[in-house]
Design a protein around this motif. Structure first.
Motif, PDB file in Angstrom:
ATOM      1  N   ALA A 199     -80.696 -32.052 -26.751  1.00 46.20           N
ATOM      2  CA  ALA A 199     -81.886 -32.899 -26.811  1.00 46.20           C
ATOM      3  C   ALA A 199     -81.432 -34.354 -26.905  1.00 46.20           C
ATOM      4  O   ALA A 199     -81.032 -34.817 -27.971  1.00 46.20           O
ATOM      5  CB  ALA A 199     -82.742 -32.535 -28.010  1.00 46.20           C
ATOM      6  N   GLN A 200     -81.478 -35.060 -25.781  1.00 47.35           N
ATOM      7  CA  GLN A 200     -81.035 -36.449 -25.800  1.00 47.35           C
ATOM      8  C   GLN A 200     -81.980 -37.304 -26.625  1.00 47.35           C
ATOM      9  O   GLN A 200     -83.199 -37.122 -26.595  1.00 47.35           O
ATOM     10  CB  GLN A 200     -80.965 -37.011 -24.382  1.00 47.35           C
ATOM     11  N   ARG A 201     -81.412 -38.232 -27.353  1.00 46.37           N
ATOM     12  CA  ARG A 201     -82.174 -39.177 -28.164  1.00 46.37           C
ATOM     13  C   ARG A 201     -81.634 -40.564 -27.902  1.00 46.37           C
ATOM     14  O   ARG A 201     -80.430 -40.751 -27.685  1.00 46.37           O
ATOM     15  CB  ARG A 201     -82.023 -38.861 -29.648  1.00 46.37           C
ATOM     16  N   ASP A 226     -97.894 -44.323 -27.971  1.00 45.11           N
ATOM     17  CA  ASP A 226     -97.516 -43.272 -27.039  1.00 45.11           C
ATOM     18  C   ASP A 226     -98.782 -42.537 -26.597  1.00 45.11           C
ATOM     19  O   ASP A 226     -99.486 -41.962 -27.418  1.00 45.11           O
ATOM     20  CB  ASP A 226     -96.537 -42.331 -27.742  1.00 45.11           C
ATOM     21  N   GLU A 279     -84.536 -43.089 -34.091  1.00 43.26           N
ATOM     22  CA  GLU A 279     -84.177 -42.173 -33.003  1.00 43.26           C
ATOM     23  C   GLU A 279     -85.476 -41.784 -32.312  1.00 43.26           C
ATOM     24  O   GLU A 279     -86.446 -41.438 -32.971  1.00 43.26           O
ATOM     25  CB  GLU A 279     -83.522 -40.903 -33.538  1.00 43.26           C
ATOM     26  N   LEU A 280     -85.467 -41.859 -30.976  1.00 36.80           N
ATOM     27  CA  LEU A 280     -86.654 -41.439 -30.258  1.00 36.80           C
ATOM     28  C   LEU A 280     -86.287 -40.715 -28.984  1.00 36.80           C
ATOM     29  O   LEU A 280     -85.207 -40.907 -28.431  1.00 36.80           O
ATOM     30  CB  LEU A 280     -87.600 -42.607 -29.993  1.00 36.80           C
ATOM     31  N   ASP A 281     -87.199 -39.892 -28.550  1.00 41.61           N
ATOM     32  CA  ASP A 281     -87.026 -39.137 -27.324  1.00 41.61           C
ATOM     33  C   ASP A 281     -87.241 -40.088 -26.151  1.00 41.61           C
ATOM     34  O   ASP A 281     -88.286 -40.747 -26.071  1.00 41.61           O
ATOM     35  CB  ASP A 281     -88.049 -38.001 -27.284  1.00 41.61           C
ATOM     36  N   LYS A 315     -88.117 -39.511 -23.271  1.00 40.39           N
ATOM     37  CA  LYS A 315     -89.277 -39.112 -22.476  1.00 40.39           C
ATOM     38  C   LYS A 315     -90.517 -39.912 -22.863  1.00 40.39           C
ATOM     39  O   LYS A 315     -91.411 -40.115 -22.050  1.00 40.39           O
ATOM     40  CB  LYS A 315     -89.548 -37.623 -22.647  1.00 40.39           C
ATOM     41  N   SER A 353     -91.567 -45.343 -35.417  1.00 39.75           N
ATOM     42  CA  SER A 353     -91.675 -43.919 -35.136  1.00 39.75           C
ATOM     43  C   SER A 353     -92.152 -43.234 -36.405  1.00 39.75           C
ATOM     44  O   SER A 353     -91.498 -43.311 -37.441  1.00 39.75           O
ATOM     45  CB  SER A 353     -90.310 -43.375 -34.706  1.00 39.75           C
ATOM     46  N   GLU A 381     -98.993 -33.536 -26.865  1.00 37.73           N
ATOM     47  CA  GLU A 381     -97.846 -32.836 -27.439  1.00 37.73           C
ATOM     48  C   GLU A 381     -98.200 -32.221 -28.790  1.00 37.73           C
ATOM     49  O   GLU A 381     -97.724 -31.130 -29.125  1.00 37.73           O
ATOM     50  CB  GLU A 381     -96.669 -33.781 -27.572  1.00 37.73           C
ATOM     51  N   PRO A 403     -94.587 -33.687 -32.705  1.00 33.00           N
ATOM     52  CA  PRO A 403     -93.924 -34.880 -32.149  1.00 33.00           C
ATOM     53  C   PRO A 403     -94.051 -36.094 -33.067  1.00 33.00           C
ATOM     54  O   PRO A 403     -94.998 -36.210 -33.850  1.00 33.00           O
ATOM     55  CB  PRO A 403     -94.687 -35.118 -30.843  1.00 33.00           C
ATOM     56  N   TRP A 412     -77.037 -43.564 -26.719  1.00 28.72           N
ATOM     57  CA  TRP A 412     -77.526 -42.217 -26.497  1.00 28.72           C
ATOM     58  C   TRP A 412     -76.831 -41.276 -27.462  1.00 28.72           C
ATOM     59  O   TRP A 412     -75.638 -41.404 -27.695  1.00 28.72           O
ATOM     60  CB  TRP A 412     -77.193 -41.750 -25.068  1.00 28.72           C
TER      61      TRP A 412
END
Length: 182
Positions: A110-112, A22, A124-126, A128, A86, A28, A74, A105
């Motif tokens: 906060a969507q994951r 990333d 689980e990851l963001d 974004k 992750s 972040e 993060p 989803w």
């Protein structure tokens, strides 16, 4: 800054595929530390102006600032052929992306994006992270298609299509912006 590779260690059977990381993680992480530092400075300043500054209160504010940094820290996401990892502060989780059984989803503010593989591993990851790093998405999407072709991917094709549409939209927006068309 964007692409980093891992080298094969003596004794490995075959050279490893390059890992992509990333590219927004460092920024972040700096933001998390910066927010914590600003909070600490504000609390100390308020204490100083109110003439209530003491060492125990400063220690309390420092603890609060550290707690904020930990909450905002993060997860570091890396993707290689067949693997997504992750790494958070306290734990690391990974899935075999070429053996995905579900992609979905999570609901909420906060969507994951939740990935689960055939071995029972879960990440689980963001989303974004994938939007900001199209090369990571490209590898994940290719491996998810492999899972679907093998018949392993039970549910999640809709989630993958939504993610692909979101990334395509953001990529097009960036191209238009850079070319001066917007």
């Amino acid at each position: 800054m964007g692409r980093r590779t891992t080298r094969a260690v003596a004794g490995d059977q075959a050279p490893r595929e390059p890992l992509l990381h990333d590219t927004t993680w460092a920024g972040e992480a700096r933001s998390a530390v910066g927010c914590a530092a600003v909070l600490f400075a504000l609390l100390l300043g308020i204490d100083e102006m109110a003439d209530t500054f003491t060492d125990p209160r400063a220690a309390l504010w420092l603890g609060l600032a550290v707690l904020l940094a930990l909450v905002l820290w993060p997860a570091r996401v890396s993707v290689g052929r067949g693997r997504l990892v992750s790494r958070g502060l306290l734990r690391e989780s990974g899935v075999r992306t070429d053996r995905l059984v579900s992609v979905r989803w999570s609901g909420g503010v906060a969507q994951r994006l939740i990935l689960r593989d055939a071995d029972g591993n879960r990440v689980e990851l963001d989303p974004k992270v994938l939007v900001a790093n199209p090369p990571l998405w490209h590898i994940l999407d290719g491996d998810a298609r492999t899972s679907a072709q093998r018949g392993i991917l039970c549910c999640g094709e809709t989630a993958l299509q939504q993610m692909a549409a979101r990334i395509d939209k953001e990529t097009a927006r960036t191209v238009f912006k850079l070319s001066g068309l917007k």
